[in-house]
Design a protein around this motif. Structure first.
Motif, short mmCIF file in Angstrom:
data_model
loop_
_atom_site.label_atom_id
_atom_site.label_comp_id
_atom_site.label_asym_id
_atom_site.label_seq_id
_atom_site.Cartn_x
_atom_site.Cartn_y
_atom_site.Cartn_z
N GLU A 1 0.82 -1.22 0.00
CA GLU A 1 0.00 0.00 0.00
C GLU A 1 0.85 1.26 0.00
N TYR A 2 2.15 1.12 0.35
CA TYR A 2 3.03 2.29 0.41
C TYR A 2 3.71 2.47 -0.94
N HIS A 3 2.96 3.02 -1.89
CA HIS A 3 3.42 3.09 -3.27
C HIS A 3 4.63 4.00 -3.46
N ARG A 4 4.74 5.02 -2.66
CA ARG A 4 5.79 6.01 -2.88
C ARG A 4 7.03 5.75 -2.02
N TYR A 5 7.04 4.67 -1.28
CA TYR A 5 8.20 4.35 -0.46
C TYR A 5 9.26 3.64 -1.29
N ARG A 6 10.52 3.96 -1.02
CA ARG A 6 11.61 3.21 -1.62
C ARG A 6 11.64 1.80 -1.01
N GLN A 7 12.28 0.87 -1.71
CA GLN A 7 12.34 -0.49 -1.22
C GLN A 7 13.79 -0.97 -1.16
N SER B 1 14.03 1.42 -9.15
CA SER B 1 12.64 1.66 -9.54
C SER B 1 12.24 0.72 -10.68
N HIS C 1 9.08 4.70 8.44
CA HIS C 1 8.31 5.82 7.93
C HIS C 1 9.13 7.10 7.82
N ASN D 1 10.78 6.85 4.58
CA ASN D 1 9.95 6.39 3.46
C ASN D 1 10.57 5.16 2.80
#
Length: 222
Positions: A36-42, A84, A121, A124
């Motif tokens: 659900e955290y679309h804008r978070y880096r992974q 990305s 958080h 991010n």
């Protein structure tokens, strides 16, 4: 390589009581919720380990677990940021090849090795953690490959085996190792991993944590 399975339906792994601190339980979430955290880096990291029987001059061996000394002076697990649009396991295998000479074609990390996801958080950032079991021969060969990796001497300053025993003075070994500096949640991930694959029991982890926290000021622990 493409993932053959998805961790979407996997529950959050069991956390031993001695590790149910707010910094652990607050940040762990299911992989499905993390999406659900679309804008978070992974980022993704892996604990590479191998069963090992016998003992050394200092204690029972139990297993070989790999960590490495990072460029910033902290200990962590191999892995890093996912580009990305890059598949998470592809990115993890790529990072491990760059850092420790890992060969994805010989024994890739896959979704079957997935353990959990934590969220930071304030940064991010989503942190995906994998636990990969290999043989001791493969582990030893990987240690020899580490100095040939592209990032060795830059991002990675050396690989280490975690001492999983406690010596007779009740502090040297794993309790002392845990008093090093670890990046992010790596210390928690180490203890969760050795519990998950049954290298150490919850009772043993609790004892190690007590000794690490309370015996470090002893007069001479060598």
């Amino acid at each position: 390589m493409k993932s053959e399975m998805s961790p979407d339906d996997l529950p959050i792994p069991e956390i031993p009581k001695c590790l149910q601190t707010r910094t652990v339980t607050k940040t762990i979430m299911s992989f499905a919720d993390a999406k659900e955290y679309h804008r978070y880096r992974q980022a993704a990291h892996a604990c590479i380990w191998a069963p090992q029987e016998g003992s050394s001059n200092f204690g029972e061996l139990r297993a070989a677990v790999m960590m490495h000394l990072r460029f910033d002076g902290t200990f962590g697990f191999p892995g890093g940021l996912i580009n990305s649009g890059e598949d998470i396991v592809d990115g993890l295998n790529r990072e491990m090849a760059e850092e420790i000479g890992w060969s994805p074609t010989e024994h890739p990390v896959t979704w079957s090795d997935y353990y959990n996801t934590q969220v930071e958080h304030n940064k991010n950032l989503l942190l995906h953690f994998f636990i990969k079991k290999i043989t001791l021969d493969q582990f030893t060969a990987l240690e020899k490959m580490c100095p040939t990796a592209p990032e060795y001497g830059d991002e990675v300053l050396g690989s280490v085996r975690v001492p999983l025993y406690t010596m007779g003075n009740m502090y040297s070994g794993l309790p002392a190792f845990l008093n090093n500096r670890f990046v992010g949640t790596a210390k928690q991930q180490l203890l969760l991993a050795v519990h998950h694959v049954k290298i150490l029991t919850e009772v043993e982890i609790n004892e190690v944590m007590y000794k690490s926290n309370n015996l470090k000021l002893g007069p001479n622990r060598i």
